[in-house]
Design a protein around this motif. Structure first.
Motif, mmCIF file in Angstrom:
data_model
loop_
_atom_site.group_PDB
_atom_site.id
_atom_site.type_symbol
_atom_site.label_atom_id
_atom_site.label_comp_id
_atom_site.label_asym_id
_atom_site.label_seq_id
_atom_site.Cartn_x
_atom_site.Cartn_y
_atom_site.Cartn_z
ATOM 1 N N PRO A 44 4.070 15.895 17.885
ATOM 2 C CA PRO A 44 4.179 17.319 18.224
ATOM 3 C C PRO A 44 5.640 17.771 18.308
ATOM 4 N N GLY A 45 5.894 18.983 17.806
ATOM 5 C CA GLY A 45 7.229 19.566 17.888
ATOM 6 C C GLY A 45 8.191 19.103 16.823
ATOM 7 N N SER A 46 7.720 18.340 15.835
ATOM 8 C CA SER A 46 8.611 17.817 14.799
ATOM 9 C C SER A 46 9.130 18.925 13.892
ATOM 10 N N VAL A 47 10.353 18.724 13.398
ATOM 11 C CA VAL A 47 10.939 19.592 12.377
ATOM 12 C C VAL A 47 11.161 18.757 11.124
ATOM 13 N N ASP A 48 11.458 19.406 9.979
ATOM 14 C CA ASP A 48 11.468 18.640 8.738
ATOM 15 C C ASP A 48 12.414 19.223 7.701
ATOM 16 N N LEU A 49 12.745 18.370 6.727
ATOM 17 C CA LEU A 49 13.507 18.738 5.542
ATOM 18 C C LEU A 49 12.751 18.251 4.310
ATOM 19 N N TRP A 50 13.022 18.861 3.151
ATOM 20 C CA TRP A 50 12.282 18.552 1.926
ATOM 21 C C TRP A 50 13.186 17.934 0.859
ATOM 22 N N TYR A 51 12.606 16.952 0.127
ATOM 23 C CA TYR A 51 13.284 16.299 -0.990
ATOM 24 C C TYR A 51 12.279 16.103 -2.129
ATOM 25 N N THR A 52 12.794 15.786 -3.311
ATOM 26 C CA THR A 52 11.933 15.407 -4.430
ATOM 27 C C THR A 52 12.389 14.068 -5.002
ATOM 28 N N VAL A 53 11.436 13.314 -5.535
ATOM 29 C CA VAL A 53 11.740 12.092 -6.287
ATOM 30 C C VAL A 53 10.929 12.120 -7.580
ATOM 31 N N THR A 54 11.521 11.647 -8.662
ATOM 32 C CA THR A 54 10.840 11.568 -9.952
ATOM 33 C C THR A 54 10.635 10.110 -10.308
ATOM 34 N N GLY A 55 9.392 9.741 -10.577
ATOM 35 C CA GLY A 55 9.027 8.350 -10.784
ATOM 36 C C GLY A 55 9.676 7.730 -12.011
ATOM 37 N N GLY A 56 9.958 6.432 -11.920
ATOM 38 C CA GLY A 56 10.524 5.668 -13.019
ATOM 39 C C GLY A 56 9.516 4.691 -13.586
ATOM 40 N N ALA A 57 9.994 3.686 -14.314
ATOM 41 C CA ALA A 57 9.126 2.726 -15.005
ATOM 42 C C ALA A 57 8.257 1.939 -14.040
ATOM 43 N N GLY A 58 8.744 1.730 -12.808
ATOM 44 C CA GLY A 58 7.996 0.931 -11.839
ATOM 45 C C GLY A 58 6.886 1.661 -11.123
ATOM 46 N N PHE A 59 6.748 3.000 -11.367
ATOM 47 C CA PHE A 59 5.667 3.788 -10.762
ATOM 48 C C PHE A 59 5.662 3.718 -9.241
ATOM 49 N N GLY A 60 6.818 3.554 -8.602
ATOM 50 C CA GLY A 60 6.858 3.490 -7.150
ATOM 51 C C GLY A 60 8.240 3.806 -6.617
ATOM 52 N N ALA A 61 8.309 4.144 -5.332
ATOM 53 C CA ALA A 61 9.578 4.452 -4.672
ATOM 54 C C ALA A 61 9.512 3.979 -3.229
#
Length: 327
Positions: free
Chosen positions: A94-111
């Motif tokens: 409760p009460g959390s705040v947040d920021l946004w990012y993006t990631v684009t997948g590579g050959a390994g299909f994971g991050a």
């Protein structure tokens, strides 16, 4: 004492109301909102209005570079002035705040996203398969691994219950994180194999299941093609990884033919057929060596070694071995 605020939009509708000394709320660009400050005990106070960070909303998410394992330079940032963005985080406190990012997948299909809190506390992330997309992952903690298809851009919301400073690293999964990117193994003759260095670090769980008690943890994939001996032995050498085991399938999307824990595994592979091998580490994720060793050419009865019949008293023994042979 007992300060708080209530916020009204241009139509005098209350859009936010809370007690406390620090407040974040959504304010559309170009709109003017009214803020009412209230207090239980009359007296003096100070008030400051601060712009939120640029990536406070999905529409202005900051792109993250997926770094190869071991090469990430942490991004230093802060949640000071951030708000709690829509959609609501399913796993945040409760009460959390947040920021946004993006990631684009590579050959390994994971991050893997690694958070290192400074003054921020109770951090975590939520992942969506696109802007305003479907949630694919949500968890509290500082290290998070999830699947991202190659070329797809996923949106990552980083949250904290108490806003503050933190650093962030985004690391790509190994190229052989999934079966379609499996690393081919060369079949070596007995006593002639130099282990290939590999790692489960930053890999994800491919979710293929296993019939034996092999935990579903991070895994990486290899292939091996059968030789004349119709069988293969895989020798795993733990370095920083522990609790190793493997699963064998008779094709990329084939049936399981073998599954077991431990460092040495022997199984049948028909000549000329390519089998897929999933190696996982149930303990520490990290590096290991892997060797693929062929069974002797006379491992099966269709390729026996011809024994010459020698005169009595003149027989010289033929050197042979059952090492790496199968039943």
């Amino acid at each position: 004492s007992g300060l708080g605020i209530e916020v009204f939009d241009s139509g005098n509708t209350s859009v936010y109301c809370a007690a406390g000394n620090s407040h974040g709320f959504f304010l559309p660009d170009g709109q003017t909102y009214k803020v009412k400050v209230f207090t239980e005990t009359p007296g003096e106070y100070h008030i400051c209005a601060v712009h939120p960070p640029t990536n406070d909303e999905q529409s202005t998410a900051a792109p993250l570079t997926l770094h190869p394992p071991g090469t990430c330079l942490p991004l230093e940032t802060t949640m000071a002035g951030a708000t709690n963005a829509f959609p609501q985080t399913s796993c945040a406190l409760p009460g959390s705040v947040d920021l946004w990012y993006t990631v684009t997948g590579g050959a390994g299909f994971g991050a893997t996203i690694e958070l290192d809190p400074g003054t921020a506390t109770n951090m975590g992330i939520q992942v969506f398969d696109g802007q305003f997309g479907t949630e694919t992952y949500c968890s509290i903690g500082n290290t998070h691994s999830f699947q991202v298809p190659s070329g797809s851009t996923y949106f990552v919301k980083v949250f904290a219950q108490i806003a503050g400073t933190f650093t962030l690293c985004a690391t790509a999964a190994p190229d052989n994180n999934e079966a379609f990117g499996a690393t081919p193994l060369t079949l070596h003759q007995p006593g002639n194999c130099t282990p290939l260095l590999a790692s489960t670090a930053f890999a994800t769980n491919s979710g293929t299941g296993c019939s034996s008690p092999l935990p579903e943890v991070s895994d990486v994939w290899f292939t091996v093609t059968g030789g004349l001996g119709m069988a293969v032995t895989i020798e795993l050498t733990p370095i920083t990884a522990s609790g190793l085991g493997l699963q064998v399938r008779d094709g990329q999307f084939g049936n399981e033919t073998y599954c077991g824990t431990g460092n040495t595994h022997s199984f049948q592979v028909p000549m000329g057929t390519t089998y897929f091998i999933k190696v996982s580490a149930a303990g520490d994720q990290g590096t290991f060596g892997i060797c693929a060793i062929t069974a002797p050419d006379n491992n099966e009865n269709f390729s026996p070694v011809a024994l010459p019949v020698q005169p009595t008293g003149t027989c010289t023994g033929l050197a042979a071995s059952t090492t790496y042979a199968t039943n």
